[in-house]
Design a protein around this motif. Structure first.
Motif, PDB file in Angstrom:
ATOM      1  N   SER A 157       0.837  -1.211   0.000  1.00  0.00           N
ATOM      2  CA  SER A 157       0.000   0.000   0.000  1.00  0.00           C
ATOM      3  C   SER A 157       0.866   1.253   0.000  1.00  0.00           C
ATOM      4  O   SER A 157       0.576   2.221  -0.725  1.00  0.00           O
ATOM      5  CB  SER A 157      -0.933  -0.002   1.221  1.00  0.00           C
ATOM      6  OG  SER A 157      -1.836  -1.095   1.150  1.00  0.00           O
ATOM      7  N   ALA A 158       1.946   1.244   0.786  1.00  0.00           N
ATOM      8  CA  ALA A 158       2.833   2.417   0.850  1.00  0.00           C
ATOM      9  C   ALA A 158       3.528   2.633  -0.493  1.00  0.00           C
ATOM     10  O   ALA A 158       3.641   3.774  -0.973  1.00  0.00           O
ATOM     11  CB  ALA A 158       3.852   2.246   1.972  1.00  0.00           C
ATOM     12  N   LEU A 159       3.989   1.540  -1.117  1.00  0.00           N
ATOM     13  CA  LEU A 159       4.666   1.680  -2.417  1.00  0.00           C
ATOM     14  C   LEU A 159       3.691   2.188  -3.475  1.00  0.00           C
ATOM     15  O   LEU A 159       4.044   3.041  -4.306  1.00  0.00           O
ATOM     16  CB  LEU A 159       5.275   0.336  -2.848  1.00  0.00           C
ATOM     17  CG  LEU A 159       6.398  -0.208  -1.957  1.00  0.00           C
ATOM     18  CD1 LEU A 159       6.883  -1.556  -2.486  1.00  0.00           C
ATOM     19  CD2 LEU A 159       7.563   0.762  -1.849  1.00  0.00           C
ATOM     20  N   ASP A 160       2.461   1.684  -3.453  1.00  0.00           N
ATOM     21  CA  ASP A 160       1.470   2.161  -4.428  1.00  0.00           C
ATOM     22  C   ASP A 160       1.081   3.611  -4.160  1.00  0.00           C
ATOM     23  O   ASP A 160       0.819   4.372  -5.106  1.00  0.00           O
ATOM     24  CB  ASP A 160       0.223   1.272  -4.413  1.00  0.00           C
ATOM     25  CG  ASP A 160       0.384   0.065  -5.332  1.00  0.00           C
ATOM     26  OD1 ASP A 160       1.362   0.020  -6.108  1.00  0.00           O
ATOM     27  OD2 ASP A 160      -0.485  -0.835  -5.263  1.00  0.00           O
ATOM     28  N   ALA A 161       1.049   4.000  -2.896  1.00  0.00           N
ATOM     29  CA  ALA A 161       0.750   5.407  -2.590  1.00  0.00           C
ATOM     30  C   ALA A 161       1.811   6.303  -3.217  1.00  0.00           C
ATOM     31  O   ALA A 161       1.499   7.335  -3.831  1.00  0.00           O
ATOM     32  CB  ALA A 161       0.680   5.622  -1.076  1.00  0.00           C
ATOM     33  N   MET A 192      10.561   0.376   1.411  1.00  0.00           N
ATOM     34  CA  MET A 192       9.728   1.584   1.518  1.00  0.00           C
ATOM     35  C   MET A 192      10.600   2.836   1.525  1.00  0.00           C
ATOM     36  O   MET A 192      10.332   3.805   0.798  1.00  0.00           O
ATOM     37  CB  MET A 192       8.847   1.506   2.768  1.00  0.00           C
ATOM     38  CG  MET A 192       7.702   0.501   2.637  1.00  0.00           C
ATOM     39  SD  MET A 192       6.484   0.599   3.968  1.00  0.00           S
ATOM     40  CE  MET A 192       7.294  -0.321   5.269  1.00  0.00           C
ATOM     41  N   LYS A 193      11.675   2.800   2.362  1.00  0.00           N
ATOM     42  CA  LYS A 193      12.609   3.937   2.439  1.00  0.00           C
ATOM     43  C   LYS A 193      13.162   4.276   1.071  1.00  0.00           C
ATOM     44  O   LYS A 193      13.217   5.441   0.668  1.00  0.00           O
ATOM     45  CB  LYS A 193      13.797   3.557   3.338  1.00  0.00           C
ATOM     46  CG  LYS A 193      13.814   4.217   4.691  1.00  0.00           C
ATOM     47  CD  LYS A 193      15.165   3.938   5.364  1.00  0.00           C
ATOM     48  CE  LYS A 193      14.991   3.924   6.869  1.00  0.00           C
ATOM     49  NZ  LYS A 193      16.160   3.380   7.562  1.00  0.00           N
ATOM     50  N   ALA A 194      13.592   3.223   0.343  1.00  0.00           N
ATOM     51  CA  ALA A 194      14.208   3.429  -0.972  1.00  0.00           C
ATOM     52  C   ALA A 194      13.231   4.063  -1.962  1.00  0.00           C
ATOM     53  O   ALA A 194      13.647   4.675  -2.945  1.00  0.00           O
ATOM     54  CB  ALA A 194      14.725   2.099  -1.521  1.00  0.00           C
ATOM     55  N   HIS A 195      11.937   3.905  -1.701  1.00  0.00           N
ATOM     56  CA  HIS A 195      10.924   4.498  -2.579  1.00  0.00           C
ATOM     57  C   HIS A 195      10.370   5.810  -2.023  1.00  0.00           C
ATOM     58  O   HIS A 195       9.302   6.263  -2.448  1.00  0.00           O
ATOM     59  CB  HIS A 195       9.793   3.494  -2.833  1.00  0.00           C
ATOM     60  CG  HIS A 195      10.184   2.419  -3.806  1.00  0.00           C
ATOM     61  ND1 HIS A 195      10.917   1.311  -3.432  1.00  0.00           N
ATOM     62  CD2 HIS A 195       9.981   2.313  -5.150  1.00  0.00           C
ATOM     63  CE1 HIS A 195      11.124   0.549  -4.499  1.00  0.00           C
ATOM     64  NE2 HIS A 195      10.579   1.136  -5.550  1.00  0.00           N
ATOM     65  N   GLY A 196      11.051   6.379  -1.038  1.00  0.00           N
ATOM     66  CA  GLY A 196      10.656   7.713  -0.574  1.00  0.00           C
ATOM     67  C   GLY A 196       9.582   7.734   0.488  1.00  0.00           C
ATOM     68  O   GLY A 196       8.978   8.781   0.741  1.00  0.00           O
ATOM     69  N   VAL A 197       9.356   6.597   1.129  1.00  0.00           N
ATOM     70  CA  VAL A 197       8.399   6.553   2.239  1.00  0.00           C
ATOM     71  C   VAL A 197       9.146   6.941   3.519  1.00  0.00           C
ATOM     72  O   VAL A 197      10.196   6.350   3.820  1.00  0.00           O
ATOM     73  CB  VAL A 197       7.788   5.141   2.388  1.00  0.00           C
ATOM     74  CG1 VAL A 197       6.856   5.071   3.593  1.00  0.00           C
ATOM     75  CG2 VAL A 197       7.058   4.732   1.113  1.00  0.00           C
ATOM     76  N   GLY A 198       8.642   7.892   4.262  1.00  0.00           N
ATOM     77  CA  GLY A 198       9.236   8.265   5.547  1.00  0.00           C
ATOM     78  C   GLY A 198       8.919   7.205   6.588  1.00  0.00           C
ATOM     79  O   GLY A 198       7.862   6.576   6.542  1.00  0.00           O
TER      80      GLY A 198
END
Ligand code: VGL
Ligand code: ZN
Length: 208
Positions: A157-161, A192-198
């Motif tokens: 969900s986080a990656l899709d967001a 998640m981090k690598a895709h810009g998720v805090g």
């Protein structure tokens, strides 16, 4: 607008459930604190909502056991125990979760031919749920995500967001989430981090 997305905080993923996540119910009080005191304008919950013959269930594959690797519509698929079957108590939200404050419930996983870890779209990306449209219509610019399970539905969900709502700040709330596999959780956080998720805790949010 600030939104909180609660992923699959359902009986099925809590102790006693059919696909229990270790310590899964520990997310409930933390989620409730975020609901009450997190300063959110919009609160959304996703609900894993499978037909009894869902193709992600090991029971639908001859000779397969839960947690075996199998295939679904030609794609590799973890075969799960039957879980979160529509209309069963396993699919209900945890009874202590403060659902009165939830503005929108996004059900997912209804198509028996494909799994849907993400609350935004099926794993094959063919069909969208209504969640991205809903969040856009609410003019959401900040989205905090937590719940069950970190290494599956929360991560996807986080990656899709990040992918579908590129202008939205997305954060994962670690202490309001639990995962199935410890190494899977580590890998999920790195991805998640690598895709810009805090990566934040509920204390970080409540201190703002
Ligand atoms: C989930 C496996 C199967 C989850 C849902 O909510 O993380 N995991 N269905
Ligand atoms: Zn599921």
């Amino acid at each position: 607008m600030k939104a909180l997305l609660l992923i699959d905080i359902q009986n099925g993923f809590c102790p006693g459930g059919n696909l229990a996540v270790p310590d899964g119910d520990a997310v409930v009080p933390v989620a409730n604190r975020l609901i009450r005191e997190g300063g959110y304008d919009v609160i959304v919950a996703s609900q894993d909502w499978h037909p009894a013959d869902h193709g992600s269930f090991a029971s639908q594959h001859l000779g397969a056991k839960p947690f075996d690797m199998g295939e679904l519509s030609g794609q590799p698929q973890v075969l799960w125990p039957d879980h979160c079957v529509q209309g069963t108590s396993d699919a209900e939200f945890h009874s202590d979760l403060e659902m009165d404050a939830v503005d929108y419930v996004q059900q997912k996983g209804e198509n028996p031919a494909v799994d849907s870890y993400s609350a935004f779209r099926d794993n094959d990306h063919a069909a969208l749920t209504g969640l991205a449209s809903y969040l856009k219509a609410q003019l959401v610019s900040e989205l905090d995500i937590c719940g069950l399970a970190t290494d599956y539905c929360v991560k996807f969900s986080a990656l899709d967001a990040r992918d579908m709502l590129p202008d939205v700040r997305v954060r994962f709330v670690s202490d309001a989430s639990r995962g199935i596999d410890p190494q899977g959780v580590k890998d999920a956080i790195a991805e998640m981090k690598a895709h810009g998720v805090g990566i934040v805790t509920s204390d970080d949010i409540l201190a703002d």
